[in-house]
Design a protein around this motif. Structure first.
Motif, PDB file in Angstrom:
ATOM      1  N   TYR A 326     -79.187 -38.399  37.002  1.00  0.00           N
ATOM      2  CA  TYR A 326     -80.343 -37.687  37.540  1.00  0.00           C
ATOM      3  C   TYR A 326     -81.671 -38.211  37.004  1.00  0.00           C
ATOM      4  N   LYS A 327     -81.621 -38.929  35.881  1.00  0.00           N
ATOM      5  CA  LYS A 327     -82.798 -39.614  35.319  1.00  0.00           C
ATOM      6  C   LYS A 327     -83.984 -38.665  35.098  1.00  0.00           C
ATOM      7  N   GLU A 328     -83.702 -37.532  34.473  1.00  0.00           N
ATOM      8  CA  GLU A 328     -84.768 -36.612  34.085  1.00  0.00           C
ATOM      9  C   GLU A 328     -85.017 -36.709  32.580  1.00  0.00           C
ATOM     10  N   LYS A 329     -86.150 -36.145  32.147  1.00  0.00           N
ATOM     11  CA  LYS A 329     -86.495 -36.213  30.727  1.00  0.00           C
ATOM     12  C   LYS A 329     -85.525 -35.373  29.895  1.00  0.00           C
ATOM     13  N   ARG A 330     -85.529 -35.640  28.583  1.00  0.00           N
ATOM     14  CA  ARG A 330     -84.547 -35.028  27.679  1.00  0.00           C
ATOM     15  C   ARG A 330     -84.602 -33.502  27.716  1.00  0.00           C
ATOM     16  N   PHE A 331     -85.812 -32.927  27.635  1.00  0.00           N
ATOM     17  CA  PHE A 331     -85.912 -31.467  27.545  1.00  0.00           C
ATOM     18  C   PHE A 331     -85.349 -30.804  28.798  1.00  0.00           C
ATOM     19  N   LYS A 332     -85.735 -31.301  29.972  1.00  0.00           N
ATOM     20  CA  LYS A 332     -85.215 -30.740  31.231  1.00  0.00           C
ATOM     21  C   LYS A 332     -83.697 -30.884  31.302  1.00  0.00           C
ATOM     22  N   THR A 333     -83.205 -32.035  30.877  1.00  0.00           N
ATOM     23  CA  THR A 333     -81.756 -32.270  30.913  1.00  0.00           C
ATOM     24  C   THR A 333     -81.018 -31.319  29.989  1.00  0.00           C
ATOM     25  N   ILE A 334     -81.574 -31.071  28.808  1.00  0.00           N
ATOM     26  CA  ILE A 334     -80.925 -30.172  27.839  1.00  0.00           C
ATOM     27  C   ILE A 334     -80.874 -28.747  28.390  1.00  0.00           C
ATOM     28  N   VAL A 335     -81.984 -28.287  28.988  1.00  0.00           N
ATOM     29  CA  VAL A 335     -82.026 -26.927  29.552  1.00  0.00           C
ATOM     30  C   VAL A 335     -80.991 -26.783  30.663  1.00  0.00           C
ATOM     31  N   LYS A 336     -80.949 -27.760  31.567  1.00  0.00           N
ATOM     32  CA  LYS A 336     -79.989 -27.706  32.673  1.00  0.00           C
ATOM     33  C   LYS A 336     -78.554 -27.902  32.175  1.00  0.00           C
ATOM     34  N   PHE A 337     -78.405 -28.678  31.115  1.00  0.00           N
ATOM     35  CA  PHE A 337     -77.089 -28.889  30.502  1.00  0.00           C
ATOM     36  C   PHE A 337     -76.527 -27.569  29.979  1.00  0.00           C
ATOM     37  N   ILE A 338     -77.358 -26.797  29.268  1.00  0.00           N
ATOM     38  CA  ILE A 338     -76.925 -25.496  28.729  1.00  0.00           C
ATOM     39  C   ILE A 338     -76.616 -24.519  29.865  1.00  0.00           C
ATOM     40  N   TYR A 339     -77.499 -24.492  30.858  1.00  0.00           N
ATOM     41  CA  TYR A 339     -77.313 -23.576  31.994  1.00  0.00           C
ATOM     42  C   TYR A 339     -76.025 -23.892  32.755  1.00  0.00           C
ATOM     43  N   LEU A 340     -75.805 -25.155  33.083  1.00  0.00           N
ATOM     44  CA  LEU A 340     -74.634 -25.545  33.872  1.00  0.00           C
ATOM     45  C   LEU A 340     -73.341 -25.326  33.104  1.00  0.00           C
ATOM     46  N   ASN A 341     -73.351 -25.545  31.809  1.00  0.00           N
ATOM     47  CA  ASN A 341     -72.143 -25.306  31.019  1.00  0.00           C
ATOM     48  C   ASN A 341     -71.832 -23.822  30.923  1.00  0.00           C
ATOM     49  N   THR A 342     -72.875 -22.995  30.892  1.00  0.00           N
ATOM     50  CA  THR A 342     -72.662 -21.545  30.899  1.00  0.00           C
ATOM     51  C   THR A 342     -72.044 -21.109  32.229  1.00  0.00           C
ATOM     52  N   ILE A 343     -72.592 -21.624  33.321  1.00  0.00           N
ATOM     53  CA  ILE A 343     -72.046 -21.327  34.650  1.00  0.00           C
ATOM     54  C   ILE A 343     -70.604 -21.826  34.759  1.00  0.00           C
ATOM     55  N   PHE A 344     -70.368 -23.023  34.235  1.00  0.00           N
ATOM     56  CA  PHE A 344     -69.027 -23.612  34.285  1.00  0.00           C
ATOM     57  C   PHE A 344     -68.023 -22.717  33.566  1.00  0.00           C
ATOM     58  N   LEU A 345     -68.410 -22.216  32.391  1.00  0.00           N
ATOM     59  CA  LEU A 345     -67.517 -21.360  31.616  1.00  0.00           C
ATOM     60  C   LEU A 345     -67.235 -20.053  32.350  1.00  0.00           C
ATOM     61  N   ILE A 346     -68.266 -19.452  32.941  1.00  0.00           N
ATOM     62  CA  ILE A 346     -68.091 -18.190  33.673  1.00  0.00           C
ATOM     63  C   ILE A 346     -67.170 -18.394  34.867  1.00  0.00           C
ATOM     64  N   LEU A 347     -67.420 -19.456  35.637  1.00  0.00           N
ATOM     65  CA  LEU A 347     -66.591 -19.739  36.807  1.00  0.00           C
ATOM     66  C   LEU A 347     -65.154 -20.065  36.409  1.00  0.00           C
ATOM     67  N   ALA A 348     -64.999 -20.784  35.289  1.00  0.00           N
ATOM     68  CA  ALA A 348     -63.660 -21.139  34.823  1.00  0.00           C
ATOM     69  C   ALA A 348     -62.871 -19.886  34.449  1.00  0.00           C
ATOM     70  N   LEU A 349     -63.520 -18.958  33.735  1.00  0.00           N
ATOM     71  CA  LEU A 349     -62.852 -17.712  33.344  1.00  0.00           C
ATOM     72  C   LEU A 349     -62.502 -16.882  34.577  1.00  0.00           C
ATOM     73  N   PHE A 350     -63.419 -16.826  35.541  1.00  0.00           N
ATOM     74  CA  PHE A 350     -63.166 -16.076  36.768  1.00  0.00           C
ATOM     75  C   PHE A 350     -62.007 -16.695  37.550  1.00  0.00           C
ATOM     76  N   SER A 351     -62.017 -18.030  37.675  1.00  0.00           N
ATOM     77  CA  SER A 351     -60.965 -18.721  38.420  1.00  0.00           C
ATOM     78  C   SER A 351     -59.609 -18.535  37.758  1.00  0.00           C
ATOM     79  N   PHE A 352     -59.603 -18.632  36.409  1.00  0.00           N
ATOM     80  CA  PHE A 352     -58.337 -18.466  35.693  1.00  0.00           C
ATOM     81  C   PHE A 352     -57.813 -17.050  35.846  1.00  0.00           C
TER      82      PHE A 352
END
Length: 363
Positions: A326-352
């Protein structure tokens, strides 16, 4: 694939044998369907040559895919969506193959039948022994408070649930349940059917209807199915988990497209389509499965557990992939990284949770 014998000039025709379009003698392959331009009668040697050519061709693709996937996080996705597809294996097929391989390794190395043996021979037997002992103490007791306490302990340690309603008129009991809210009704009917199955009064739905003299309704059938699956899961937990593990590759395969929607939402201004985010998801998760395979093999051969290290390596890889693709700056990437991993964990728990419920319902 270079088919040196069949592609010789003397064997080339003027018409494609597959789609019938005209060809020139300079055409080694049909420009319409891609078939080799050859009129030579196929032999056993030709079949073996084609087979080996296909194997080595896939092997070359696999090697290049693995190298790019591991050493160039995010860039393999960029190259693939820009059109460099003949170089790499299909990301969806590759992910599915790797995932099935991983879960086959788990199934092969896991003795689920030992769980059934331990549960039935140890825990249930111990539970029955505790219940018998408590019953003997109760018979020798004259204190009402002690008797009440022992009754509660017997209920707690009993290997089967107690339900006095089994001795009542089933038709009247089910009619009474119809006055309750739907979920309460299904729950009570499920418990009733479970105890009937546990008491070996019936095993099939038709037998239950005949013995209890109740009507066949969607509610009754649903409750009986849940009760029967619960009974099998209770007495054969190892087989249940084996059945659950066999479904996980398919669950993950259909789970990632949902997760990719959230990636698409956090990159609304980028010039990417949904399919691009989907390919990115499959590439990164393929690397995660590969890490799990490596840690599994290390645990298998050397008895060293490196799963936490694999998780840390993957999170670092995911961050690098997001930066590389995606070639975005570090701060934006870190914020989206935390957000997406949180969503991933929630969806994973729901799916399981959903697959656990469906497996229990259909087992």
């Amino acid at each position: 694939m270079d088919n040196t014998t069949r592609s010789e000039l003397k064997y080339r025709g003027t018409q494609c044998l597959n789609c019938k379009i005209p060809l020139e003698s300079s055409d080694r392959f049909c420009p319409n369907c891609g078939q080799l331009n050859s009129t030579k009668k196929i032999s056993v040697f030709d079949i073996i040559e084609e087979l080996m050519g296909s194997v080595f061709s896939y092997d070359s693709k696999l090697r290049k895919t693995l190298t790019a996937l591991i050493l160039r996080p995010g860039k393999i996705t960029s190259e693939f969506i820009k059109g460099k597809r003949a170089t790499y294996t299909n990301p969806f097929r590759f992910f599915f193959s790797i995932t099935i391989l991983y879960f086959l390794m788990i199934s092969y190395n896991s003795d689920f039948s030992s769980i059934d043996e331990f549960w039935n021979n140890e825990l249930l037997q111990d539970s029955l022994h505790i219940e018998t002992t408590l019953q003997q103490i109760k018979d020798a007791s004259t204190n009402k408070e002690d008797t009440a306490l022992i009754d509660s302990l017997i209920t707690k340690y009993s290997p089967k649930e107690k339900n006095d309603n089994l001795d009542l008129d089933p038709k009247a009991y089910f009619a009474e349940l119809e006055q309750k809210p739907m979920f309460n009704t299904i729950y009570d009917k499920t418990v009733y059917f479970f105890n009937g199955i546990q008491a070996k009064k019936y095993r099939q739905y038709e037998d239950a209807l005949s013995r209890l003299k109740i009507e066949s309704t969607l509610e009754n059938k649903t409750a009986f199915s849940i009760a029967k699956s619960s009974y099998k899961s209770y007495h054969h937990p190892g087989s249940f988990f084996e059945n659950l593990v066999s479904k996980l590759p398919f669950v993950i395969f259909f789970y990632l497209p949902v997760f990719s929607i959230f990636i698409w939402l956090v990159y609304p201004k980028r010039k990417f389509y949904y399919i691009d985010h989907l390919i990115f998801s499959f590439h990164t998760q393929t690397l995660f499965i590969l890490l799990l395979i490596i840690t599994f093999l290390i645990k298998w051969f050397f008895n060293i557990n490196l799963h936490w290290i694999a998780l840390i390596v993957f999170l670092l890889y995911l961050y690098k992939s997001m930066r590389g693709f995606y070639k975005e700056k570090r701060f934006k990437t870190i914020v989206k990284f935390i957000y997406l991993n949180t969503i991933f964990l929630i969806l994973a728990l729901f799916s399981f949770s959903m697959i656990l419920f469906v497996s229990a319902l259909t087992y």
